[in-house]
Design an enzyme around this catalytic site. Structure first.
Site, short mmCIF file in Angstrom:
data_model
loop_
_atom_site.label_atom_id
_atom_site.label_comp_id
_atom_site.label_asym_id
_atom_site.label_seq_id
_atom_site.Cartn_x
_atom_site.Cartn_y
_atom_site.Cartn_z
N ASP A 332 57.51 29.22 44.24
CA ASP A 332 57.56 28.82 45.64
C ASP A 332 57.96 30.22 46.54
OD1 ASP A 332 58.28 28.20 48.31
OD2 ASP A 332 58.85 26.16 47.69
N ARG A 334 58.32 30.84 49.85
CA ARG A 334 58.87 30.69 51.07
C ARG A 334 59.90 31.31 51.56
NH1 ARG A 334 57.96 24.32 51.46
NH2 ARG A 334 58.40 24.31 49.65
#
Ligand SMILES: [Zn+2]
Length: 421
Positions: A332, A334
């Site tokens: 991920d 993010r």
């Protein structure tokens, strides 16, 4: 194409990173100063480079399209924005969080009030642009219509109209990064942050490394949109019930209804619950971040889908995160560290109902000083069949759930469709 005629500047390029072109800062930025004039306006104009106190330009990733439009001769080079009647429909702040240089580092809290605070400068010819816009709208959403028909959202003429739409205030927010604050948030030196941003974008902004006096970057990334249901001012009142969904973009599901993940059902469930809270006298907030495919982009995302479905044994919850990491390098990308800034922009101190199962989001919100009372996971009946792999993998990895967490053999049994099914 008549670009030569319109784009006269093309004949010589001024490198603002050149040492003999370093301008004395006309308007220094004192990030976090309580008075907007003392804080200073963000000036990213390219019409008069000597006024600039920021790296990059307005409109995020769309700045490249604007450049293309100018190159094609469709766009006047020296256009000055006429901002008459563009003011926010609803006032926001100022809040104490605006006056803390570390609470908000990725947006300009004064960005919606350019006309109010910097009008004299604008009239004197300084090209100062808003980075935040506030307007009102009505949302027509099939899932919301179903909720109204099922009696879960009564027509009240205030939040839900006779036409079965819901009223909202929406706020568009462009990224404005205060580089020393961003560096601190990530535990980096400002110098290292500047160097890595410069190198990893293929050297897009030389000023990152040559102009340490410029502390603001307008990065060429997607913006953020907040949808508020009820009275916007109530977001800052911890005694008013707040239901909030912080949602990262997933075009395939959010817009096209692709069934491999839970994004759209979770988003529409969040909107429904946010509107219901507003109907009960509370307030709802849904924030939409343009961070497609865990901020890895859609090409990477679709590659991962294929890798998941073609692996030995087929798509399985037990190997969900591993396949993403194999393709993308990380599970991920993010980094939710910047996400709470938008909540602090609205003065949020307490979220009564947080619609998110993500520990990264929860931790970022709580660590930024906002209290979270209840965490709401997506109801089981809203999870599409092919998205069982994602949801069970996330629960097994420690995402928040009120339901069962499958392990080992049970987790391996959660399978997705084959590619051609
Ligand atoms: Zn999705």
């Amino acid at each position: 194409m008549n670009s030569d005629k319109n784009y006269k500047k093309v004949s010589h390029v001024v490198l603002t990173s050149h040492t003999n072109q370093v301008y004395k800062e006309v308007f220094p930025i004192h990030w976090g100063a309580s008075d907007p004039m003392q804080r200073g306006p963000i000036i990213a104009t390219i019409s008069d480079k000597s006024h600039r106190n920021a790296i990059g330009t307005h409109s995020g990733s769309y700045t490249v399209y604007r450049a293309l439009s100018i190159a094609a001769g469709h766009f006047p080079v020296d256009h000055k924005a006429d901002l008459a009647n563009t003011e926010a429909t609803n006032p926001i702040g100022p809040y104490d969080s605006w006056k803390d240089p570390e609470k908000i580092v990725s947006l300009d809290p004064w960005g919606a009030m350019i006309n109010e605070h910097f009008l004299d400068l604008i009239r004197s010819g300084i090209d100062i642009r808003p980075t935040i816009a506030v307007t009102q709208a009505r949302l027509h959403i099939p899932e919301i219509r179903e909720a109204i028909d099922a009696g879960r959202l009564p027509i009240d003429g205030k939040i839900v109209s006779q036409a079965k739409d819901i009223k909202t205030t929406k706020v568009a927010i462009e990224p404005v990064w205060y580089l020393p604050g961003i560096a601190k948030r990530f535990g980096l030196s400002e110098g290292d942050l500047r160097k890595i941003l410069f190198q990893e974008t293929g050297g897009m902004f030389p000023e990152l490394v040559t102009r340490p006096d410029l502390k603001i970057l307008l990065p060429p990334i997607g913006s953020t949109t907040a949808y508020i249901f009820g009275d916007l001012k109530d977001l800052a009142d911890p005694s008013v019930e707040l239901t909030c969904r912080v949602h990262d973009e997933c075009n395939g599901s959010d817009v096209f209804g692709s069934d491999i993940c839970t994004c759209r059902p979770y988003l529409t469930h969040g909107i429904e619950d946010a509107a219901r809270t507003a109907q009960k006298g509370g307030v709802g907030l849904v924030v939409y971040f343009r961070k497609e495919g865990r901020a890895l982009g859609e090409v990477t995302k679709f590659l991962v889908y294929n890798a998941r479905k073609r692996q030995k044994g087929g798509d399985s919850a037990a190997t969900y995160f591993m396949r993403t990491e194999c393709v993308a390098g990380v599970e991920d990308a993010r980094f939710q560290e910047l996400m709470p800034d938008v909540l602090h922009y609205f003065g949020v101190k307490k979220i009564h109902n947080l619609h998110s199962m993500s520990n990264m989001k929860y931790d970022a919100i709580v660590n930024s000083g906002i209290e979270v009372v209840n965490r709401i996971s997506i109801p089981e009946d809203l999870v599409p069949a092919d998205a069982q792999v994602e949801i069970e993998a996330k629960k097994a990895a420690g995402y928040f759930t009120q339901g069962e967490v499958k392990k080992d053999k049970k987790l391996e049994k959660v399978k997705g469709r084959k590619l051609d099914e």
